[in-house]
Design a protein around this motif. Sequence first.
Motif, PDB file in Angstrom:
ATOM      1  N   THR A 296       2.140  -1.116  -9.168  1.00  0.00           N
ATOM      2  CA  THR A 296       2.689  -2.123  -8.702  1.00  0.00           C
ATOM      3  C   THR A 296       2.237  -2.731  -7.563  1.00  0.00           C
ATOM      4  N   THR A 297       2.493  -3.859  -6.982  1.00  0.00           N
ATOM      5  CA  THR A 297       1.963  -4.438  -5.925  1.00  0.00           C
ATOM      6  C   THR A 297       2.656  -3.598  -4.682  1.00  0.00           C
ATOM      7  N   GLY A 298       3.884  -3.324  -4.794  1.00  0.00           N
ATOM      8  CA  GLY A 298       4.485  -2.272  -3.911  1.00  0.00           C
ATOM      9  C   GLY A 298       3.688  -1.186  -3.639  1.00  0.00           C
ATOM     10  N   GLU A 299       3.368  -0.639  -4.682  1.00  0.00           N
ATOM     11  CA  GLU A 299       2.778   0.798  -4.730  1.00  0.00           C
ATOM     12  C   GLU A 299       1.408   0.643  -3.904  1.00  0.00           C
ATOM     13  N   VAL A 300       0.734  -0.431  -4.152  1.00  0.00           N
ATOM     14  CA  VAL A 300      -0.665  -0.874  -3.860  1.00  0.00           C
ATOM     15  C   VAL A 300      -0.725  -0.847  -2.230  1.00  0.00           C
ATOM     16  N   ALA A 301       0.534  -1.952  -1.773  1.00  0.00           N
ATOM     17  CA  ALA A 301       0.667  -2.257  -0.574  1.00  0.00           C
ATOM     18  C   ALA A 301       0.774  -0.825   0.453  1.00  0.00           C
ATOM     19  N   LYS A 302       1.572  -0.069  -0.206  1.00  0.00           N
ATOM     20  CA  LYS A 302       1.876   1.391   0.437  1.00  0.00           C
ATOM     21  C   LYS A 302       0.627   2.374   0.501  1.00  0.00           C
ATOM     22  N   ILE A 303      -0.451   2.470  -0.616  1.00  0.00           N
ATOM     23  CA  ILE A 303      -1.481   3.193  -0.511  1.00  0.00           C
ATOM     24  C   ILE A 303      -2.505   2.538   0.433  1.00  0.00           C
ATOM     25  N   CYS A 304      -2.348   1.124   0.440  1.00  0.00           N
ATOM     26  CA  CYS A 304      -3.547   0.512   1.104  1.00  0.00           C
ATOM     27  C   CYS A 304      -2.937   0.214   2.646  1.00  0.00           C
TER      28      CYS A 304
ATOM     29  N   LEU B 204      -8.003  -1.098  -8.318  1.00  0.00           N
ATOM     30  CA  LEU B 204      -7.491  -0.678  -6.971  1.00  0.00           C
ATOM     31  C   LEU B 204      -8.653   0.029  -6.262  1.00  0.00           C
ATOM     32  N   ILE B 205      -9.203   1.032  -6.778  1.00  0.00           N
ATOM     33  CA  ILE B 205     -10.283   1.680  -6.279  1.00  0.00           C
ATOM     34  C   ILE B 205     -11.495   0.693  -5.760  1.00  0.00           C
ATOM     35  N   THR B 206     -11.903  -0.303  -6.649  1.00  0.00           N
ATOM     36  CA  THR B 206     -13.033  -1.378  -6.423  1.00  0.00           C
ATOM     37  C   THR B 206     -12.582  -2.071  -5.389  1.00  0.00           C
ATOM     38  N   PHE B 207     -11.559  -2.354  -5.171  1.00  0.00           N
ATOM     39  CA  PHE B 207     -10.754  -3.326  -4.054  1.00  0.00           C
ATOM     40  C   PHE B 207     -11.004  -2.421  -2.816  1.00  0.00           C
ATOM     41  N   MET B 208     -10.271  -1.402  -2.702  1.00  0.00           N
ATOM     42  CA  MET B 208     -10.222  -0.508  -1.793  1.00  0.00           C
ATOM     43  C   MET B 208     -11.616  -0.403  -1.166  1.00  0.00           C
ATOM     44  N   LYS B 209     -12.594  -0.078  -1.997  1.00  0.00           N
ATOM     45  CA  LYS B 209     -13.915   0.461  -1.477  1.00  0.00           C
ATOM     46  C   LYS B 209     -14.728  -0.912  -0.803  1.00  0.00           C
TER      47      LYS B 209
ATOM     48  N   GLN C 278     -13.207  -1.589   2.342  1.00  0.00           N
ATOM     49  CA  GLN C 278     -13.416  -0.532   3.321  1.00  0.00           C
ATOM     50  C   GLN C 278     -11.936   0.121   3.628  1.00  0.00           C
ATOM     51  N   ILE C 279     -11.002   0.373   2.686  1.00  0.00           N
ATOM     52  CA  ILE C 279      -9.690   0.776   2.751  1.00  0.00           C
ATOM     53  C   ILE C 279      -9.900   2.260   2.594  1.00  0.00           C
ATOM     54  N   PRO C 280      -9.448   3.393   3.577  1.00  0.00           N
ATOM     55  CA  PRO C 280      -9.508   4.670   3.459  1.00  0.00           C
ATOM     56  C   PRO C 280      -8.698   5.055   2.127  1.00  0.00           C
ATOM     57  N   MET C 281      -9.457   6.120   1.373  1.00  0.00           N
ATOM     58  CA  MET C 281      -8.869   6.079   0.391  1.00  0.00           C
ATOM     59  C   MET C 281      -7.736   7.182   0.044  1.00  0.00           C
TER      60      MET C 281
END
Lengths: 194, 750
Positions: free
Chosen positions: A12-20, A54-59, A62-65
Amino acid sequence: MADNGQVKTVFTTGEVAKICKVSQQTVIRCFDSGRLHGFRVPGSRFRRIPREALITFMKSNQIPMDHLETGKKRVLVVDDDEAVVEMFNELLERDGRFDVRTASTGYDAGIMTEQFRPDVLLLDFKLPDINGNVVCRTIRSNPNYQHMQIIIISGVADPDEVAELKAAGADEFIRKPFDINAVINRIAEMMKVG
Amino acid sequence: MTVGIQRTASSQAPARERVELILGQLDQLPTLPTMVACLLAIAGSDDSSARDLVRIIEPDPSLTACILRMVRRPDLGVRSQGMTVARAVSLLGIRAVRNAALSTQFFETLSARGGDESATARRRELWKHSLAVGCAAELIAERTSDPATAGEAFVCGLLHDIGKIALDTCLPKSYARVLERSEHRPVCVCDLEREILGLDHTSAGKRLVTRWRLGQAIVESVWLHHQDPDALPSTIAFAHQVRIVHLADALIRRTGIGASGSNHVTDIESAALTLGVDRAALAEIIERVPERLKPLQEALGLDDADDNASYLESLSEANRRLGQSNTQLTESNRTLKLRSDCFEALTAFTTQLTEHDRIADVCAAAADLLCSLLHIDHALAFVRTPERLCLYVGASDKTGAASRTAILECGIADFAEAKTNGNVIPAPESCDALWQQTIGSPAESPLWLLPFHTEAAAGGVLFVADDDVVDPLRSAQAECVSLSTAIGQAVSSAATRVVGEKTAEELLDLNRRLHTAQKQLVRMRSISMIAQMAAGAAHELNNPLAVISGRAQMELTKCEDPERRREFEIIVEQARRASGIVSDLMVFAKPDAPRPVVQSLAEVLESACQHWQSVSSLGPDRLILTQRDADSSVYCDGDQLREILHAVFANALEATDHAARCIQINSPSRASDKTVRIVVEDNGVGMTPDVLEHCLDPFFSSRPAGRGRGLGLSRAYRLAEINGGSLWLESKPQLGTTVTIELPARAPTA
């Protein structure tokens, strides 16, 4: 953290916000501008982001994984014998189901536990600074680590010492030398990893 | 050389030592007859004193004779026939008779020793002098003090020179020299005595009368009669008596009655004045001395005058004496016979004893002694030592002595009353039972007991004899004393030896236990060192072993080539084996605590045998199990017992590497109901003593180095040990080895 052994595939967008580590508004903005790919739940306006997007976006940003669930179980190997540590590292990495970190003293083990939050601790009983039973007791006294599995691995198997270690909070005792398959199966079984 | 030195030393002995010598001899002088004390107690002049005096004198024949001689004087006109002591007392007066009786007692006491003729004459003169001084002192006392003390003054005077008589008796030759040198010289004899003998007669006399306990007045007058009467120390209690004796002595010396040896001049007048005796009184005293002296001299036979009548009387007296001495001779002959018999028997007794004799042997010898002495058939001796109530009984009959130790319950307590040595007494009734029990028949004649008593033991010799056999022995007290003392000492030394031997045995046992404990300690120390070493080795070795084994296993999973796979498998296997050695060592040093349970020994052994038969291909004729006691139980850890049996069996199997091999397993009948034994016997190569000694050491192996782990038997030993049992081996080279395992049969009762 979901500990059902299943790797999450849709967020969800909430989960992504938390991860990123960004606000949910920023995630929605990126989704709506098309920088973060995803879909809306049919029949509603809820946004959903697949794992790969999500992984593509983070990479690309340059968001830490670190906070993205890898699906692998984290194993911390603590032993003062480098050859033993190396062997475990290789063995567990090669298996592919484990994320491995190592430490060679009790002190290092403490720091790594705090940072890495391992699911399993493979602990040599006799460490240069402190003994395994002290490590066990310290970990068990912290409520954050209640779920952690502790496996003591030692060349000395005095029944009294083993009993003491179990009392201090160790879950398993494995004697050196050991059957490597048996050790890996035991670890996997303890964590119910497929 | 040595002798010469000694002789010189003794001849030049310092004066002090010579004095000690003389004093020692003085102490050996006879003690006074008890009669003296009784006579001294008679002080009064009433009828009761007279009766006392008669009662004292009459029982003594020689004293009676002396007193009667006093009255047999022509001037009194009486003859001795029909004369009694009572009449003599009334004729002569109480005091005169008492004085005479006392004088004879002293005289006889000190003239017992012989000497040559001149010595006898010398002593006669001394006694005459002494008697005269006594009389003079009595006369002076009668004038100067209470007449009641006059009797005491007589004794003081009589004894004032007792020191001279004593010195003369002890050292006749030296004293003759003293008197020789004092003759016709105006010197006090005391100075000469001190010069020649080292001791003067006043000191010697003081010592003697003190020993005789004659009272302070006599002691002081004996001691101080040569002192200037005006210069007596104020501490002197009886100065008056001392002065009387001083004056009397001076008077008599001047008068020349007897000879004192002293010829120095004394100022008689001033001495008399000090006592308040004037010149006229002095003259009267001198005049009256002879009349008092005469009867005394007669009583003592010191009178020179002799008449026909008394000659005849002395002849008949001599005859009577001859008769008496004949009787005495016969009597002493009998005594001597008994004495020599005793001596012979005692000699036989002591020769018979050896230093290894037990108390019972001594008893038997003692019984034998009585048998041969009294020519009787049976005697038995018994002893009770302080620490044991058990009686040692030795019995003897004519065929010889036989000893045995018996514990007898009869009440020998009664016999405690006979604690003194040296009397044959009728045996207490309690001894009858002892006699019957030992000899086998009741005593037919009276039963007698010769008790003996020493610090270490008490006991007695019992014997049966008729009165006429026992009587001579009963009356010979000296012989009885020697017998019981000799037996007592022999028993006591045997008892002491028993104690000594016991102590030595205990010491030996203690030594042995100490040695075992030491060995055990060394073993425990080496075991705990092995434990430490094994723990370290386990940690150090298992890490690399884990890596070797782990890496090989990892390679194994990647490898498809069967040949390489086989190699990796070998690596893994050998790593495991190396690790196993370390573990064994750990377990040996620090075995798991046993969890003992009671189980059937038969079942354990049967299942073990079945197992071995299957693994070793030994048939039932080669592996023989014999169980004597099918329902035996054993209390130990089941797994550990199997391990013990396995190690022992493996050892036996290894030793019997030939066609005729045979292993027997026994559980013999229980030695005690607390333990069970398992005996594993093989007919293998056996062990040399050297191998046998080390076969329980860890890693010891008689096989060539590098083969086998050699922990088997030592492990078995260790496991037996921690299960409260033990394990030992007996072996002969080429004949085989027997291993015995001993384990508790049941749980210890708390």
